[in-house]
Design an enzyme around this catalytic site. Structure first.
Site, short mmCIF file in Angstrom:
data_model
loop_
_atom_site.label_atom_id
_atom_site.label_comp_id
_atom_site.label_asym_id
_atom_site.label_seq_id
_atom_site.Cartn_x
_atom_site.Cartn_y
_atom_site.Cartn_z
N CYS A 1 -1.50 -1.92 15.57
CA CYS A 1 -1.27 -1.59 14.16
C CYS A 1 -1.72 -2.73 13.26
O CYS A 1 -1.36 -3.89 13.48
CB CYS A 1 0.22 -1.29 13.94
SG CYS A 1 0.62 -0.93 12.22
N CYS B 1 4.80 -6.45 7.82
CA CYS B 1 5.73 -5.97 8.85
C CYS B 1 5.93 -7.06 9.89
O CYS B 1 4.96 -7.67 10.33
CB CYS B 1 5.17 -4.71 9.51
SG CYS B 1 6.33 -3.97 10.69
N ASN C 1 -6.22 5.38 15.66
CA ASN C 1 -7.20 5.12 14.58
C ASN C 1 -7.67 3.67 14.72
O ASN C 1 -6.83 2.77 14.74
CB ASN C 1 -6.55 5.29 13.21
CG ASN C 1 -6.06 6.72 13.02
OD1 ASN C 1 -6.76 7.66 13.36
ND2 ASN C 1 -4.85 6.87 12.52
N SER D 1 10.52 6.89 9.74
CA SER D 1 9.96 6.60 11.05
C SER D 1 10.29 5.17 11.45
O SER D 1 10.12 4.25 10.66
CB SER D 1 8.43 6.79 10.99
OG SER D 1 7.83 6.39 12.20
N SER E 1 8.88 5.93 16.92
CA SER E 1 7.57 5.59 17.48
C SER E 1 7.76 5.12 18.91
O SER E 1 8.20 4.00 19.14
CB SER E 1 6.93 4.47 16.64
OG SER E 1 6.61 4.96 15.36
N LEU E 2 7.48 5.98 19.85
CA LEU E 2 7.74 5.70 21.27
C LEU E 2 6.54 5.01 21.92
O LEU E 2 6.65 3.94 22.50
CB LEU E 2 8.06 7.02 21.97
CG LEU E 2 9.05 6.98 23.12
CD1 LEU E 2 10.34 6.29 22.74
CD2 LEU E 2 9.33 8.41 23.57
N HIS E 3 5.40 5.68 21.90
CA HIS E 3 4.10 5.12 22.31
C HIS E 3 3.94 4.75 23.78
O HIS E 3 2.87 4.31 24.18
CB HIS E 3 3.73 3.89 21.49
CG HIS E 3 3.80 4.08 20.01
ND1 HIS E 3 3.46 5.28 19.41
CD2 HIS E 3 4.18 3.26 19.01
CE1 HIS E 3 3.63 5.16 18.10
NE2 HIS E 3 4.07 3.96 17.84
N CYS F 1 -2.77 6.30 9.58
CA CYS F 1 -1.68 5.63 10.31
C CYS F 1 -2.19 4.36 10.96
O CYS F 1 -3.20 4.35 11.65
CB CYS F 1 -1.17 6.51 11.45
SG CYS F 1 -0.49 8.05 10.94
N CYS G 1 2.98 8.62 1.60
CA CYS G 1 3.36 7.72 2.68
C CYS G 1 3.75 6.40 2.03
O CYS G 1 2.91 5.74 1.42
CB CYS G 1 2.17 7.57 3.62
SG CYS G 1 2.48 6.46 4.99
N GLY H 1 5.62 -1.67 7.13
CA GLY H 1 6.99 -2.12 7.33
C GLY H 1 7.82 -1.29 8.28
O GLY H 1 7.43 -0.19 8.68
N GLU H 2 8.97 -1.84 8.62
CA GLU H 2 9.91 -1.18 9.52
C GLU H 2 11.15 -0.79 8.70
O GLU H 2 11.97 -1.64 8.37
CB GLU H 2 10.25 -2.16 10.66
CG GLU H 2 11.38 -1.72 11.55
CD GLU H 2 11.33 -0.25 11.96
OE1 GLU H 2 10.32 0.21 12.49
OE2 GLU H 2 12.34 0.45 11.72
N GLU I 1 0.83 -1.20 0.00
CA GLU I 1 0.00 0.00 0.00
C GLU I 1 0.87 1.25 0.00
O GLU I 1 1.95 1.28 0.59
CB GLU I 1 -0.89 0.02 1.25
CG GLU I 1 -1.76 -1.21 1.33
CD GLU I 1 -2.92 -1.06 2.31
OE1 GLU I 1 -3.68 -2.02 2.41
OE2 GLU I 1 -3.06 -0.01 2.95
N CYS J 1 3.26 -4.73 16.31
CA CYS J 1 2.76 -3.82 17.34
C CYS J 1 1.27 -4.06 17.51
O CYS J 1 0.54 -4.25 16.53
CB CYS J 1 3.04 -2.37 16.94
SG CYS J 1 4.79 -2.05 16.72
N1 SAH Z 1 7.47 0.80 11.58
C1 SAH Z 1 7.65 2.22 11.55
C2 SAH Z 1 6.97 2.83 10.36
C3 SAH Z 1 5.46 2.73 10.39
S1 SAH Z 1 4.93 4.29 10.81
C4 SAH Z 1 7.21 2.82 12.86
O1 SAH Z 1 6.61 2.11 13.65
O2 SAH Z 1 7.51 3.96 13.12
C5 SAH Z 1 3.35 4.09 11.28
C6 SAH Z 1 3.01 5.12 12.36
O3 SAH Z 1 1.63 4.98 12.65
C7 SAH Z 1 3.78 4.79 13.64
O4 SAH Z 1 4.05 5.90 14.42
C8 SAH Z 1 2.76 3.88 14.28
O5 SAH Z 1 3.01 3.66 15.59
C9 SAH Z 1 1.47 4.62 14.00
N2 SAH Z 1 0.29 3.76 14.15
C10 SAH Z 1 0.24 2.42 14.03
N3 SAH Z 1 -1.00 1.97 14.28
C11 SAH Z 1 -1.76 3.06 14.54
C12 SAH Z 1 -3.14 3.23 14.82
N4 SAH Z 1 -3.99 2.20 14.88
N5 SAH Z 1 -3.60 4.49 15.03
C13 SAH Z 1 -2.75 5.55 14.93
N6 SAH Z 1 -1.44 5.43 14.65
C14 SAH Z 1 -0.94 4.21 14.46
#
Ligand code: SAH
Length: 345
Positions: A120, A113, A289, A190, A213-215, A332, A106, A160-161, A93, A117
């Site tokens: 995601c 991936c 999301n 990212s 991506s810290l979260h 995202c 994007c 992907g990462e 995609e 996570c």
């Molecule tokens: N693997 C990399 C690149 C993907 S970026 C990374 O994790 O950074 C995708 C971004 O969207 C990341 O910041 C991820 O954490 C965020 N993301 C993933 N699932 C999401 C969701 N359900 N709602 C909002 N953001 C999300």
């Protein structure tokens, strides 16, 4: 078609010149080929009308490295999500996000991936392979052609990462910069954080925006959300990010998906602020999301604003990033390969 097959896309003007010379053609055809690939979007060598007819015919099957749009969805906000079919039949995609003056793409860096996570959708769909440099560059050209507008920004935030595919991602950054003509500062990589790779990226000395991506504001919570965090503690990750700033002189952006009741409480904001004190960084808060495979909640607007305010009061630069393309599952975290979706445009 074997994956390792060489394609013309992904080559610099010098490499293309070498290639045309190997084909017994004069060197200046290298520049012509470059222009047709990156500016005119040629999809086969037969299209290149400045080339001699017999040569074009000989090379009519030579792989250029362009994908096919298998499906396109347009959200009410104008965001377009593409399912692109690769040479080996796999689907990825890419998303085109138009805003007043910008067109952001994007891009995916892998098919699926492996990071898994919990919030995601991409990880839930499994992992197939890394993308080649050409397959990454193709996504930018495809969106540019479909919008008939120059792409201004590229974010490696699709499937992907990126740091698990660092060689082709860095090569793609260079091609997107030098050959497609987009400034490095308008490109963002990212990552969720992969041991050793942040410093490896730093040593390339790119002028890109680097996002992590810290979260989560502590190790236990981060491990719950991101399985890979077990092998890369928050302390080590943040230490590597500080080194990234020292090596490149560029600040780091931290992404923080806000999951209602999970990581969005005032104590989390305070804990996060303590980690980031004095750090040249910016925090991007991303309200969750919804995806079908997880049952997290998007926080209400009050909690989102409160979280941001708690950071800002502690002098941590922070803003909320409202994702676009929600209605097209293009936001995202919503990207996944669903083959059954594939149909005509
Ligand atoms: N693997 C990399 C690149 C993907 S970026 C990374 O994790 O950074 C995708 C971004 O969207 C990341 O910041 C991820 O954490 C965020 N993301 C993933 N699932 C999401 C969701 N359900 N709602 C909002 N953001 C999300």
């Amino acid at each position: 078609m074997p994956l390792t097959q060489e394609t013309l896309l992904g080559k610099s003007v010098d490499e293309l010149t070498t290639w045309v010379k190997q084909q017994g053609q004069p060197a200046y055809r290298g520049k012509q080929l470059h222009q047709w690939l990156y500016e005119k979007g040629a999809r086969s060598l037969t299209e290149i009308s400045v080339f001699p007819k017999t040569w074009r015919e000989e090379l009519s099957d030579y792989p250029i490295g362009r994908s096919k749009i298998a499906h396109r969805t347009i959200a009410p906000d104008g965001t377009r999500k593409y399912l692109l079919s690769l040479a080996d039949g796999l689907i990825i995609e890419a998303v085109g996000i138009p805003t007043s003056k910008r067109l952001t793409v994007c891009v995916s860096s892998q098919v699926g991936c492996p990071m898994n996570c919990d919030f995601c959708a991409t990880g839930k769909g499994g992992y197939e392979r890394n993308l080649t440099c050409a397959e990454i560059v193709d996504q930018v050209l495809t969106v540019q052609e479909d919008f008939q507008q120059r792409v201004s920004h590229v974010v490696f935030m699709g499937m992907g990462e990126p740091l698990l595919n660092i060689k082709d991602v860095v090569k793609a950054v260079k091609i997107i910069n030098q050959d497609v003509g987009i400034g490095q500062r308008s490109l963002t990589i990212s990552t969720v954080g992969i041991p050793q790779k942040i410093l490896q990226l730093a040593h390339y000395q790119l002028q890109i925006t680097f996002a992590v991506s810290l979260h989560a504001s502590n190790q236990a919570l981060r491990e719950e959300l991101i399985p890979g965090a077990k092998h890369y503690t928050l302390g080590k990750l943040l230490a590597d990010c500080r080194k990234y700033v020292d090596i490149t002189g560029r600040r780091v952006t931290f992404e923080y998906v806000l999951l209602g009741g999970v990581n969005d409480l005032p104590e989390h904001a305070i804990e996060l602020a303590n980690h980031l004190k004095g750090f040249q960084s910016h925090v991007n808060l991303i309200p969750y999301n919804p995806i079908a495979e997880a049952d997290y909640q998007r926080p209400d607007e009050h909690s989102i604003q409160k979280f941001m305010q708690l950071l800002q009061e502690r002098r941590i630069a922070a803003s909320v990033r409202y994702s676009r393309g929600l209605e097209a599952d293009a936001a995202c975290g919503q990207l996944r390969t669903s083959r059954h979706e594939v149909g005509s445009i």
